[in-house]
Design an enzyme around this catalytic site. Structure first.
Site: not given
Length: 394
Positions: A72, A201, A295, A299, A387
């Site tokens: 991704h 998100y 979550p 991580k 991220y």
């Protein structure tokens, strides 16, 4: 039984450590309290940072990952009627993440360990770790109905927050910092194709939602729900309707999720925790035994992998040179990265979720921060760098 490194916990961090030690010529024994079937079916994380993928490749455990994992290059943030894609490679100098379920990572590592690694004992329940401050720590465990002892030079606890190893650090030396969040996640696995080729998100007044995946045919989806929610109170149709409502608020008209049979449903509480120090004498803590993150920032597994990469390097350095310098620095080295990851996970969680007692002022602050990320390359780069994973040598 005797070994150089006794590893308590046969999850991804314990198994990865065993593989890295094996490749450095250091023997180990892995003790796992559950049976193999349970360990290989335990649903957890699904996003791997670049450094985690690199570590699995170094361990010789990435053959399936490299063919079946889904790379991704970004995520999509949805808020206040707009959608913003965060392009990882452009913002980080080429780093990305992979979708590859923790269950698959564990299957790969178990198979390798059983094929050519040191002992991996399932249904071996550890009852105590003693002698942490001596040069011969011992692990007491039961296996096949008998009480047994594993004599070690070192012990590594990869057995989670509720495991035995944390308590090998004396209470007067151990400090745990914690935060509990006023909401949970209702998560489902569904036999339905992902609606988007990257993660979504979504912030909304109805609560947070996340659209993720496990494969091109399996979706992993989450809804923010109140603490104490019973999954039975959420029939499948209600879950799909609420996901559509939260995710479509910031999408094109007519946008809907592809629906399919729900194969798993569970509620995940949200909390943050760090135990310091991560080492006492010859006992080391790694993964959830030392730290837990919500979550939202993806991580948990990646932090655990980073811990054992640092520790494996330290053991290899000691094995090659006799110097304990890197072992002595282990806790401080890891905690610098742990606290950055904790902060990022806290930021993602508190920015995207609606607190039940949240005032309109707080909501406007969240939207302002999301607007900043959408409109500023610097703010977007900060999110992307965190991220995709910070360097191991912070």
């Amino acid at each position: 039984m005797r070994t150089t490194v006794g590893i308590i916990g046969g999850g991804p961090s314990g198994l990865l450590l065993a593989r890295l030690l094996h490749r450095s010529g250091i023997d180990s024994v892995v003790l796992e309290s559950r049976d193999r079937d349970y360990v290989e079916r335990r649903q957890r994380a699904g996003i791997l940072e670049q450094a985690t993928v690199d570590a699995l490749r170094t361990a010789g455990a990435a053959a399936r990952l490299d063919t079946e994992g889904i790379p991704h290059d970004g995520i999509e943030l949805r808020h206040d009627g707009r959608a913003t894609r965060i392009d990882f490679p452009t913002l980080t100098g080429g780093r990305r993440v992979w979708v590859y379920a923790q269950t698959e990572v564990v299957k790969d590592l178990v198979a390798l360990q059983l094929a050519d690694g040191g002992p991996l004992l399932f249904e071996a329940e550890v009852t105590a770790v003693e002698g942490a401050d001596t040069d011969r720590p011992r692990v007491h465990y039961t296996h096949e109905g008998r009480a047994r002892i594993l004599d070690c030079d070192y012990v590594v606890g990869c057995d989670g927050y509720h495991g035995v190893t944390r308590h090998a650090v004396p209470a007067h030396l151990r400090r745990t910092h914690e935060r509990t969040y006023p909401y949970s996640w209702l998560g489902i696995l569904a036999d339905a194709p992902p609606v988007y080729d990257e993660l979504i998100y979504a912030h909304s007044e109805r609560g947070f939602a996340l659209a993720s995946m496990r494969s091109p045919a399996v979706s992993r989806l989450y809804l923010q729900v109140p603490n104490g929610t019973d999954p039975a109170d959420w029939p499948d149709e209600r879950i799909w309707d609420e996901l559509d409502a939260r995710l479509s608020l910031n999408a094109e008209p007519g946008w809907r999720l592809a629906r399919g049979p729900v194969t798993q449903k569970s509620v995940l509480p949200m909390r943050s925790s760090v135990t310091e120090p991560m080492r006492h004498g010859r006992v080391f803590l790694a993964g959830d035994a030392a730290h837990i993150v919500p979550p939202t920032g993806a991580k948990g597994l990646n932090l655990a992998a980073a811990d054992v990469v640092v520790l494996a390097r330290a053991f290899a350095h000691h094995h090659a040179t006799g110097s304990a310098e890197l072992l002595d620095a282990y806790s401080d080295t890891c905690l610098r990265r742990v606290w950055r990851a904790e902060h990022f996970s806290y930021f993602m969680t508190t920015t995207l979720h609606a607190d039940p007692d949240q005032a309109s002022f707080d909501t406007r602050l969240q939207l302002s921060q999301l607007d900043r990320i959408a409109g500023s390359r610097h703010a977007a780069a900060e999110l992307a760098e965190n991220y995709t994973g910070l360097p191991l040598d912070l």
